[in-house]
Write an enzyme that holds these catalytic residues in place. Structure first.
Site, PDB file in Angstrom:
ATOM      1  N   TYR A   1      -1.554  -0.680  11.020  1.00  0.00           N
ATOM      2  CA  TYR A   1      -1.727  -1.331   9.705  1.00  0.00           C
ATOM      3  C   TYR A   1      -0.544  -1.016   8.785  1.00  0.00           C
ATOM      4  CZ  TYR A   1      -3.186  -1.736   4.810  1.00  0.00           C
ATOM      5  OH  TYR A   1      -3.218  -2.024   3.462  1.00  0.00           O
TER       6      TYR A   1
ATOM      7  N   LYS B   1       2.430  -3.458   7.248  1.00  0.00           N
ATOM      8  CA  LYS B   1       2.680  -3.631   5.807  1.00  0.00           C
ATOM      9  C   LYS B   1       4.122  -3.233   5.478  1.00  0.00           C
ATOM     10  CE  LYS B   1       0.236  -4.749   2.966  1.00  0.00           C
ATOM     11  NZ  LYS B   1      -0.133  -6.093   2.438  1.00  0.00           N
TER      12      LYS B   1
ATOM     13  N   THR C   1       0.826  -1.208   0.000  1.00  0.00           N
ATOM     14  CA  THR C   1       0.000   0.000   0.000  1.00  0.00           C
ATOM     15  C   THR C   1       0.864   1.263   0.000  1.00  0.00           C
ATOM     16  OG1 THR C   1      -1.405   1.284   1.496  1.00  0.00           O
ATOM     17  CG2 THR C   1      -0.090  -0.396   2.517  1.00  0.00           C
ATOM     18  N   ASP C   2       0.287   2.358  -0.458  1.00  0.00           N
ATOM     19  CA  ASP C   2       1.011   3.642  -0.394  1.00  0.00           C
ATOM     20  C   ASP C   2       1.076   4.172   1.042  1.00  0.00           C
ATOM     21  OD1 ASP C   2      -1.664   4.345  -0.102  1.00  0.00           O
ATOM     22  OD2 ASP C   2      -1.656   5.905  -1.642  1.00  0.00           O
ATOM     23  N   GLU C   3       0.294   3.554   1.946  1.00  0.00           N
ATOM     24  CA  GLU C   3       0.258   4.064   3.325  1.00  0.00           C
ATOM     25  C   GLU C   3       1.590   3.874   4.043  1.00  0.00           C
ATOM     26  OE1 GLU C   3      -3.375   3.348   5.446  1.00  0.00           O
ATOM     27  OE2 GLU C   3      -4.497   3.091   3.595  1.00  0.00           O
TER      28      GLU C   3
HETATM   29  P1  NAD Z   1      -9.503  -7.537   2.397  1.00  0.00           P
HETATM   30  O1  NAD Z   1      -9.476  -7.274   3.866  1.00  0.00           O
HETATM   31  O2  NAD Z   1     -10.747  -7.286   1.639  1.00  0.00           O
HETATM   32  O3  NAD Z   1      -9.083  -9.056   2.110  1.00  0.00           O
HETATM   33  C1  NAD Z   1      -8.046  -9.704   2.785  1.00  0.00           C
HETATM   34  C2  NAD Z   1      -8.200 -11.204   2.565  1.00  0.00           C
HETATM   35  O4  NAD Z   1      -7.111 -11.875   3.229  1.00  0.00           O
HETATM   36  C3  NAD Z   1      -9.507 -11.767   3.154  1.00  0.00           C
HETATM   37  O5  NAD Z   1     -10.110 -12.638   2.225  1.00  0.00           O
HETATM   38  C4  NAD Z   1      -9.040 -12.544   4.389  1.00  0.00           C
HETATM   39  O6  NAD Z   1      -9.872 -13.639   4.709  1.00  0.00           O
HETATM   40  C5  NAD Z   1      -7.645 -12.990   3.954  1.00  0.00           C
HETATM   41  N1  NAD Z   1      -6.770 -13.265   5.107  1.00  0.00           N
HETATM   42  C6  NAD Z   1      -6.575 -12.476   6.193  1.00  0.00           C
HETATM   43  N2  NAD Z   1      -5.717 -13.080   7.047  1.00  0.00           N
HETATM   44  C7  NAD Z   1      -5.344 -14.249   6.465  1.00  0.00           C
HETATM   45  C8  NAD Z   1      -4.466 -15.300   6.849  1.00  0.00           C
HETATM   46  N3  NAD Z   1      -3.798 -15.255   8.008  1.00  0.00           N
HETATM   47  N4  NAD Z   1      -4.314 -16.343   6.012  1.00  0.00           N
HETATM   48  C9  NAD Z   1      -4.994 -16.409   4.840  1.00  0.00           C
HETATM   49  N5  NAD Z   1      -5.846 -15.451   4.438  1.00  0.00           N
HETATM   50  C10 NAD Z   1      -6.016 -14.372   5.236  1.00  0.00           C
HETATM   51  O7  NAD Z   1      -8.275  -6.685   1.825  1.00  0.00           O
HETATM   52  P2  NAD Z   1      -8.101  -5.998   0.395  1.00  0.00           P
HETATM   53  O8  NAD Z   1      -8.621  -4.629   0.458  1.00  0.00           O
HETATM   54  O9  NAD Z   1      -8.553  -6.934  -0.665  1.00  0.00           O
HETATM   55  O10 NAD Z   1      -6.508  -5.891   0.360  1.00  0.00           O
HETATM   56  C11 NAD Z   1      -5.713  -6.928  -0.227  1.00  0.00           C
HETATM   57  C12 NAD Z   1      -4.263  -6.523  -0.190  1.00  0.00           C
HETATM   58  O11 NAD Z   1      -4.085  -5.294  -0.885  1.00  0.00           O
HETATM   59  C13 NAD Z   1      -3.720  -6.284   1.226  1.00  0.00           C
HETATM   60  O12 NAD Z   1      -2.412  -6.783   1.291  1.00  0.00           O
HETATM   61  C14 NAD Z   1      -3.733  -4.768   1.375  1.00  0.00           C
HETATM   62  O13 NAD Z   1      -2.743  -4.345   2.276  1.00  0.00           O
HETATM   63  C15 NAD Z   1      -3.440  -4.342  -0.049  1.00  0.00           C
HETATM   64  N6  NAD Z   1      -3.950  -3.016  -0.457  1.00  0.00           N
HETATM   65  C16 NAD Z   1      -5.261  -2.690  -0.291  1.00  0.00           C
HETATM   66  C17 NAD Z   1      -5.734  -1.448  -0.732  1.00  0.00           C
HETATM   67  C18 NAD Z   1      -7.185  -1.067  -0.599  1.00  0.00           C
HETATM   68  O14 NAD Z   1      -7.549   0.074  -0.915  1.00  0.00           O
HETATM   69  N7  NAD Z   1      -8.071  -1.940  -0.189  1.00  0.00           N
HETATM   70  C19 NAD Z   1      -4.846  -0.553  -1.340  1.00  0.00           C
HETATM   71  C20 NAD Z   1      -3.502  -0.922  -1.499  1.00  0.00           C
HETATM   72  C21 NAD Z   1      -3.069  -2.169  -1.068  1.00  0.00           C
HETATM   73  P1  TYD Z   2     -10.607   3.910   4.430  1.00  0.00           P
HETATM   74  O1  TYD Z   2     -11.585   3.493   3.394  1.00  0.00           O
HETATM   75  O2  TYD Z   2     -10.718   3.306   5.805  1.00  0.00           O
HETATM   76  O3  TYD Z   2      -9.167   3.694   3.818  1.00  0.00           O
HETATM   77  P2  TYD Z   2      -7.712   4.162   4.381  1.00  0.00           P
HETATM   78  O4  TYD Z   2      -7.837   4.513   5.805  1.00  0.00           O
HETATM   79  O5  TYD Z   2      -6.905   2.913   4.182  1.00  0.00           O
HETATM   80  O6  TYD Z   2      -7.286   5.299   3.507  1.00  0.00           O
HETATM   81  O7  TYD Z   2     -10.705   5.482   4.613  1.00  0.00           O
HETATM   82  C1  TYD Z   2     -10.537   6.379   3.525  1.00  0.00           C
HETATM   83  C2  TYD Z   2     -10.570   7.784   4.080  1.00  0.00           C
HETATM   84  O8  TYD Z   2     -11.892   8.048   4.564  1.00  0.00           O
HETATM   85  C3  TYD Z   2      -9.649   7.995   5.270  1.00  0.00           C
HETATM   86  O9  TYD Z   2      -9.125   9.322   5.191  1.00  0.00           O
HETATM   87  C4  TYD Z   2     -10.560   7.869   6.483  1.00  0.00           C
HETATM   88  C5  TYD Z   2     -11.890   8.378   5.968  1.00  0.00           C
HETATM   89  N1  TYD Z   2     -13.100   7.769   6.538  1.00  0.00           N
HETATM   90  C6  TYD Z   2     -14.146   8.569   6.995  1.00  0.00           C
HETATM   91  O10 TYD Z   2     -14.076   9.822   6.941  1.00  0.00           O
HETATM   92  N2  TYD Z   2     -15.267   7.969   7.487  1.00  0.00           N
HETATM   93  C7  TYD Z   2     -15.389   6.612   7.566  1.00  0.00           C
HETATM   94  O11 TYD Z   2     -16.440   6.107   8.069  1.00  0.00           O
HETATM   95  C8  TYD Z   2     -14.302   5.793   7.101  1.00  0.00           C
HETATM   96  C9  TYD Z   2     -14.399   4.299   7.180  1.00  0.00           C
HETATM   97  C10 TYD Z   2     -13.189   6.416   6.582  1.00  0.00           C
END
Ligand code: NAD
Ligand code: TYD
Length: 349
Positions: A156, A160, A131-133
């Protein structure tokens, strides 16, 4: 890459990636999906895939922290590539209970790396999704590049960051063929409705308050999930071993603006609420501790080296996402019942 292990394939991005690989890409091998099925993992995200691709898709409900199971899965399925999505992914949860984030994101990644290292001769690629975070927060100017120093601010993002460092170290130390991608905020189908966009869509549909943290001026760079999946596949095929790639949508927006756009689209498509526009539901709430102010990605390496560009604009992506949530009410009702409710009750009441 004949037998690709995809971890976390029942989550939001992992499920979209498996659909993309099987239904849209030029990948012709098998996918071995390993997912523990936490509250965020849902096999319904891949409904019908096993039947439609019986030779090319198999699912194991397992934990990446279980070393013996991972070893068996690698050996029995002749794994030669890994795409590692599995993680605990929600910042707010990591603030309330960080333990699982350390276990899955750091220990789980370490475990997968060790399983891979023990079979290194068979492995063509270990791609790590991040992630960019990990870069922390930007001021009003500038962008995250692949050279930006790590400065994670939440449990988090720190977990990562730890996993990214391990993956890079396995390349430097053991010559493991790795690539890493750091992506901005995704949105689209199958996202668990605790993240901003699906939460706001569902609350706005039901006329519930729309919680906006702090002053609502925090900025995220939004990317439609299919564009992320296409970028990951491009890196897996043509990325340079040992390199990191930043993936972003060039779609920076304040949270309040995102919420207002969703309200306006729903007012137009689903009709006004009896009390008027859904903007009236917006409720400013206490800010998230350590809330990063701004994320913005410089994705020029993806563009210049791999020819990747996002196809979806925020306008088109958000419209199809809203449509998806309206058309898949059964899915959303299901995922927000049960374990999710139990967790919320335990930690927030
Ligand atoms: P998500 O929470 O929707 O899915 C995570 C999945 O991992 C779930 O299906 C969960 O059951 C599985 N999981 C968790 N712990 C596990 C374990 N110990 N063993 C096996 N499976 C396990 O997450 P997402 O949003 O799909 O994110 C996927 C990846 O992308 C993550 O690595 C996250 O850090 C990265 N990412 C997410 C975003 C975003 O905006 N959602 C952006 C950049 C990077
Ligand atoms: P989120 O979807 O939790 O992603 P991330 O924290 O990984 O960026 O949140 C996106 C942005 O929205 C973040 O700045 C937090 C804000 N946010 C709210 O303002 N209200 C909410 O209920 C949630 C879940 C997030």
């Amino acid at each position: 890459m004949k037998n690709m292990l995809v971890t976390g394939g029942c989550g939001f991005i992992g499920a979209n990636f498996i659909h993309y690989l099987l239904e849209e890409s030029d990948y012709s091998g098998r996918i071995i999906n390993v997912d523990k099925l936490t509250y965020a993992g849902n096999p319904e995200n891949l409904a019908g895939v096993e039947e439609r691709f019986p030779e090319r898709y198999i699912f194991f409900k397992d934990d990446i922290c279980d070393k013996n199971r991972m070893a068996d899965i690698f050996d029995e399925n002749e794994i030669d590539a890994v795409c590692h999505f599995a993680a605990e992914s929600h910042v707010d949860r990591s603030i309330v209970s960080p333990d699982d984030f350390i276990q899955t994101n750091i220990v789980g990644t370490f475990n997968l790396l060790e399983t891979t290292r023990e079979r290194i001769k068979n492995i063509k690629l270990f791609h790590h999704i991040s992630t960019d975070e990990v870069f922390g927060s930007l001021g009003i100017e500038g962008y995250f590049t692949e050279k930006t120093p790590y400065h994670p601010n939440s449990p988090y993002s720190a977990s990562k960051a730890g996993s990214d460092h391990l993956v890079r170290a396995y390349h430097e130390t053991y010559g493991m063929p790795v690539t890493i991608s750091n992506c901005s905020n995704n949105y689209g189908p199958y996202q668990f409705p605790e993240k901003l966009i699906p939460l706001i869509i569902l609350n706005a549909l039901e006329g519930k308050p729309l919680p906006v943290y702090g002053d609502g001026k925090n900025i995220r760079d939004w990317l439609y999930v299919r564009d992320h999946c296409a970028a990951v596949w491009e890196i897996m095929k043509r990325g340079k071993i040992g390199e990191t790639y930043n993936i972003g949508g060039n779609n920076e927006m304040e949270n309040i603006k995102v919420v207002e756009i969703i309200c306006d689209i729903l007012d137009e498509t689903a009709g006004m609420l009896p009390a008027g526009s859904r903007r009236g539901l917006i409720t400013f709430v206490k800010d998230r501790p350590g809330h990063d102010r701004r994320y913005a990605i410089d994705a020029s390496k993806m563009r210049d080296d791999l020819g990747w560009q996002p196809e979806e604009s925020f306008e088109t992506g958000i419209k199809s996402t809203i449509r998806w949530y309206i058309d898949n009410k059964k899915w959303t009702d299901h995922v927000i019942s049960g374990e999710y409710q139990a967790w919320i009750k335990k930690h927030y009441t």
